[in-house]
Write a protein that holds these residues in place. Structure first.
Motif, PDB file in Angstrom:
ATOM      1  N   UNK A  68      26.192  45.185 -17.331  1.00 22.89           N
ATOM      2  CA  UNK A  68      27.509  44.929 -17.924  1.00 22.89           C
ATOM      3  C   UNK A  68      27.885  46.065 -18.866  1.00 22.89           C
ATOM      4  N   UNK A  69      29.141  46.502 -18.727  1.00 27.80           N
ATOM      5  CA  UNK A  69      29.654  47.571 -19.573  1.00 27.80           C
ATOM      6  C   UNK A  69      30.921  47.082 -20.249  1.00 27.80           C
ATOM      7  N   UNK A  70      30.846  46.992 -21.537  1.00 23.25           N
ATOM      8  CA  UNK A  70      32.036  46.721 -22.329  1.00 23.25           C
ATOM      9  C   UNK A  70      32.496  48.064 -22.874  1.00 23.25           C
ATOM     10  N   UNK A  71      33.612  48.514 -22.441  1.00 18.05           N
ATOM     11  CA  UNK A  71      34.044  49.875 -22.751  1.00 18.05           C
ATOM     12  C   UNK A  71      34.182  50.115 -24.242  1.00 18.05           C
ATOM     13  N   UNK A  74      30.680  50.485 -25.424  1.00 19.55           N
ATOM     14  CA  UNK A  74      30.096  51.717 -24.886  1.00 19.55           C
ATOM     15  C   UNK A  74      30.611  52.927 -25.647  1.00 19.55           C
ATOM     16  N   UNK A  75      31.862  52.898 -25.987  1.00 16.60           N
ATOM     17  CA  UNK A  75      32.428  54.050 -26.681  1.00 16.60           C
ATOM     18  C   UNK A  75      31.905  54.160 -28.105  1.00 16.60           C
TER      19      UNK A  75
ATOM     20  N   UNK B 106      32.965  45.190 -17.362  1.00 16.71           N
ATOM     21  CA  UNK B 106      32.929  45.592 -15.954  1.00 16.71           C
ATOM     22  C   UNK B 106      31.495  45.675 -15.465  1.00 16.71           C
ATOM     23  N   UNK B 108      29.841  43.697 -13.757  1.00 12.93           N
ATOM     24  CA  UNK B 108      29.078  42.461 -13.834  1.00 12.93           C
ATOM     25  C   UNK B 108      29.851  41.401 -13.083  1.00 12.93           C
TER      26      UNK B 108
END
Lengths: 180, 527
Positions: A68-71, A74-75, B106, B108
C-alpha cells in the motif's frame, strides 16, 4: 642493487594494472521499460499460479512487505527511508518466493518462479546502478508490524510481488536523483 | 461601500455558479463515459492521486432515498469503512447514487460493498491506481512547423505526480468538415507533429488521455474541444518542378525517337506521295522534257507495247469520232496495232506519217481478226440502211471520227502536248447534245498539237448531215471496248451511208476514257 629501482618500477606498473578494489560503478539504468518488463513477467507468474490447483501451495505462511502506498505519507519520507523500505521489501520477497520454489511441485510453475527470483536479483543490480544501497534487515527481525504482513497462499504471495513492483519500486526508480 | 460589497458578492456567486456548472458538466461527462465503458457496478474512477468516486444508477420508480443505501469499503489488511451516499437525478428517468472517497491509497486491493436496507446489492474489488479517469488535456494549440503539410499540436499534460511517464495521448485530426480522420498515439510527451497533411487545408485536431496500464491504468478521457488550423499553402517544390521538367524532356525525346523511327510510315499517311509516271517512262521527263513523241521514237527496248486504251488518249493528231458501234461480244483487249500507235504518236514529216498511219492501220487490220467486226457491221448497215435507232448493231450513241491530213498548227508549242490537252476529243452520246459537241470541238481544235493529222467530228453535223469528206479522207471505224480500241478503215463510199446516222463526238483529255465510256461500246474512227 641497480636492478631494484627498475624492478620496483615494474612491480608498481603491474600492480597498477591489477589494482584490487571496488568494481567500476555501473551505468545508471533510468529506462523504466526495464521495470515494465519485470512487472509483466511477475503478472505472468501470478496468472499461472491462479490456474494451479495442485502442488502449488505454501507449506507455511510467509512474511511479505506491505504494498500500500499513501502518496501523502510517501512524500513525507526522505529518499533514504524510501530506499530502505524498497530494499527490505525486496529481500522479504526474495525469501518468500525462494521458499515457494522449494515447495511447489508443479513443474509448469517452476519456470515462472525461477524467473521471478532472477528478476529480483536484476532489480537489485538496477538499484545499485542508481546508487541505492542494499539494505537487509538485521538478523532476527523478521516482521515489522506496519511494513509487513503474512500470507499463506502462493497466489497471494505472487500478487504481493506484482503490487510491490508496480508501486513502491516504481516510485523509487522514477524519482531516482541520478536520473534527473 | 454596500454597493461594492454587493458587487463582489454577486461576482463571487457568478463565478461559483459557473465553476459548479462546469464541475457538474465535467462530472456528467465522466458519468456518461463510464456508463458506456465500465460493465461492473458500482462504477468507480479516480481523478487524482488520492480520491475515488463511485456511483451506480437506479430506475426512478425503484429508487429509494439515499439513506437507504450504505457504501462500505475495505482495504487489504484493514478494517472496513463506510461512505456517505448522495443521490442526483439523471436523464432518462434514472437516479444516480454517488460516494466519494478521499485519502485513498494505491497498489492495494479495495473491496466495495453496497447495501440497500442491509441487503447487499453490489460488490466489487478494485485497485484505485487502475481506474483513473483524467480530465482532458488543457491548452491544446496548433502551430505551423514551417514545413508544408505539417502542423504541430501541443498541450498541457495533467499535473499529476509520478504519472508523467505513464501518460498516453491519442491525437485525432481530420480536415474541417470531414468525418474521416486519422489517429496517432504518443506516450509521455506534450507535443506531436502531424505529417502528411494537405497544403492550404483547414484541419481540426482534438486529443484525449489515458494511462498506459503498467503501473497505472484507467479509461480514455473525454475529447478536448476541436482546435482548427489551416496548413501552409502549397508551394512549388523546386525538386518537383525540376523532376517534372526532366520527365517531360525524357518523354519528348522518346516521342521524337518513335516519330523518327516511323517517319516514313507517318509521311506516307500525312503527306502521301503523288505518284508520277516517271518510273514507268524511263527518261521521258529527264531527257526528252516530256515530249512523248520523241521519247517514243527513241525509247530503248524496241516497241514498248502498251494497252490500246492508254495510247488512244494521247494521239497528237486530231481525231474525230464519227460513231460508236456496240458489238455483241466483248471486244478483245488487244492493244492498238503497235505500229499504228507508234505511228500516231510521232511528230515526223506529215506525209510520211500519214502514209505510215495508213499502212500501219492497214497492216493492223490485216493482222487482227477482230478488225472485221466493224467492217462487217458497217457492211450490214450499208446493206440494210435502217434507222440507226433500230439497228441492232449500231446504237444511238454511235460516233464517227475523221482524221484530217492537215497540219493545224505545226508551231504549236510542246507545252500543249506536255499538258496533254489532246487533239482527240470524243464525247459520248448519252445525254449530250450536238451543241455541246460543237463546243468541245472548238476546244479540241484549239488544242490541236503539231500533229500532222486533223480531224473532224461527226457531232459537228447534227441531224445526220455529216458530209462525206471525199476521196482525200480516210475514215476509220473505232471499236472501243472500254479496255482497248480497235481501228478499222472504212471506205468513203460507205461513209456516205453512215453519215446519215446520228453522229457524236467524244472528248479525250489525256485520260483513260474507259471509265467514262460505257463498257462495250466501240468507237469508230474514220479518216
Amino acid at each position: 642493487m641497480e636492478l631494484s629501482p627498475r624492478l620496483f618500477t615494474l612491480l608498481l606498473m603491474l600492480l597498477e594494472w591489477t589494482r584490487p578494489g571496488l568494481p567500476s560503478p555501473l551505468r545508471p539504468i533510468c529506462d523504466l521499460r526495464v521495470l515494465k518488463h519485470f512487472i509483466e513477467e511477475a503478472r505472468d507468474a501470478q496468472a499461472a499460479m491462479l490456474t494451479c490447483k495442485e502442488g502449488c501451495g505454501l507449506p507455511e505462511p510467509v512474511t511479505v512487505p506491505q504494498t500500500k502506498v499513501d502518496f501523502s505519507v510517501w512524500e513525507r519520507k526522505n529518499a533514504l527511508e524510501q530506499a530502505h523500505e524498497v530494499q527490505s521489501g525486496l529481500w522479504l520477497l526474495n525469501q518468500a518466493i525462494g521458499s515457494l520454489r522449494a515447495s511447489v511441485t508443479n513443474t509448469a510453475l517452476h519456470s515462472h518462479i525461477d524467473n521471478s527470483l532472477i528478476n529480483i536479483f536484476r532489480i537489485g543490480k538496477v538499484l545499485r546502478s542508481l546508487n541505492i544501497q542494499e539494505c537487509t534487515p538485521p538478523a532476527g527481525e523478521v516482521s515489522r508490524g506496519e511494513e509487513t504482513w503474512r500470507v499463506s497462499s502462493a497466489s497471494e504471495l505472487l500478487q504481493v510481488h506484482v503490487n510491490f513492483l508496480r508501486g513502491k519500486l516504481q516510485l523509487l526508480l522514477s524519482n531516482a536523483p541520478v536520473c534527473h | 461601500m454596500t454597493n461594492n460589497n454587493l458587487n463582489k458578492l454577486l461576482a463571487f456567486c457568478v463565478l461559483f455558479c459557473a465553476q459548479k456548472t462546469s464541475i457538474v458538466h465535467a462530472l456528467e461527462t465522466k458519468v456518461a463515459l463510464l456508463l458506456h465503458a465500465e460493465p461492473e457496478i458500482p462504477k468507480c474512477f479516480a481523478e487524482g492521486l488520492s480520491d475515488l468516486t463511485c456511483f451506480w444508477e437506479e430506475d426512478e420508480e425503484r429508487a429509494g432515498s439515499a439513506d437507504q443505501y450504505s457504501f462500505r469499503y475495505t482495504y487489504q489488511n484493514e478494517n472496513s469503512s463506510e461512505c456517505a451516499v448522495t443521490a442526483l437525478p439523471a436523464a432518462g428517468g434514472k437516479r444516480l447514487y454517488f460516494c466519494r472517497l478521499s485519502q485513498t491509497p494505491c497498489f492495494v486491493p479495495l473491496d466495495i460493498r453496497v447495501f440497500r436496507d442491509d441487503l447487499l446489492i453490489h460488490n466489487r474489488s478494485l485497485f484505485i491506481e487502475l481506474v483513473f479517469l483524467l480530465d482532458p488535456p488543457a491548452n491544446l494549440t496548433l502551430t505551423s512547423t514551417g514545413t508544408q503539410g505539417q502542423l504541430k499540436a501541443s498541450w498541457l499534460p495533467p499535473s499529476l505526480k509520478y504519472m508523467g511517464d505513464s501518460m498516453m495521448y491519442e491525437v485525432s485530426y481530420a480536415m474541417a468538415g470531414s468525418h474521416i480522420g486519422k489517429v496517432e498515439e504518443v506516450q509521455a510527451s506534450s507535443e506531436l507533429i502531424l505529417r502528411g497533411l494537405q497544403s492550404g487545408t483547414k484541419y481540426k485536431v482534438r486529443i484525449r488521455i489515458k494511462l498506459d496500464g503498467i503501473s497505472y491504468s484507467g479509461y480514455w478521457s473525454a475529447w478536448t474541444d476541436p482546435v482548427l488550423m489551416e496548413t501552409m499553402p502549397g508551394d512549388l517544390d523546386p525538386l518537383i518542378v525540376s523532376l517534372s521538367l526532366i520527365i517531360s524532356l525524357v518523354l519528348t525525346l522518346l516521342s521524337l525517337i518513335v516519330l523518327m523511327s516511323h517517319r516514313r510510315f507517318l509521311l506516307k499517311k500525312i503527306w502521301p506521295i503523288i505518284p508520277t509516271p516517271e518510273s514507268k517512262f524511263q527518261g521521258l521527263f529527264k531527257v526528252y522534257g516530256g515530249d512523248f513523241q520523241e521519247w517514243l521514237g527513241h525509247s530503248t527496248g524496241g516497241l514498248w507495247l502498251r494497252p490500246a486504251y492508254f495510247y488512244s488518249e494521247e494521239f497528237p493528231a486530231p481525231l474525230e469520232v464519227l460513231s460508236e458501234v456496240s458489238l455483241g461480244p466483248a471486244l478483245p483487249s488487244s492493244a492498238l496495232p503497235p505500229k499504228a500507235s507508234e505511228a500516231l504518236g510521232e511528230e515526223e514529216d506529215e506525209d510520211k506519217k500519214l502514209k505510215r498511219v495508213d499502212s500501219a492501220l492497214m497492216e493492223g487490220w490485216r493482222e487482227t481478226p477482230q478488225e472485221h467486226w466493224p467492217m462487217d457491221q458497217l457492211r450490214a448497215i450499208h446493206q440494210h440502211p435502217a434507222p440507226w435507232t433500230q439497228s441492232s448493231l449500231l446504237e444511238s450513241h454511235d460516233a464517227y471520227v475523221t482524221l484530217n491530213a492537215q497540219n493545224h498548227s505545226g508551231e504549236e508549242p510542246l507545252d500543249d502536248i506536255l499538258e496533254e490537252t489532246l487533239p482527240l476529243q470524243v464525247l459520248f452520246a448519252s445525254g449530250r447534245t450536238s451543241s455541246e459537241s460543237r463546243s468541245d470541238l472548238g476546244s479540241f481544235q484549239q488544242s490541236s498539237g503539231s500533229g500532222c493529222l486533223s480531224s473532224q467530228s461527226s457531232f459537228e453535223y447534227p441531224n445526220h448531215t455529216w458530209p462525206p469528206k471525199g476521196p482525200g479522207y480516210t475514215y476509220m471505224a473505232v471499236a472501243d471496248s472500254g479496255v482497248s480500241m480497235d481501228y478499222s478503215p472504212i471506205s468513203s463510199n460507205k461513209i456516205d451511208d453512215i453519215g446519215k446516222g446520228v453522229i457524236y463526238t467524244n472528248e479525250y483529255k489525256n485520260e483513260i476514257p474507259a471509265h467514262r465510256r460505257p463498257i462495250g461500246t466501240p468507237i469508230h474512227f474514220a479518216f
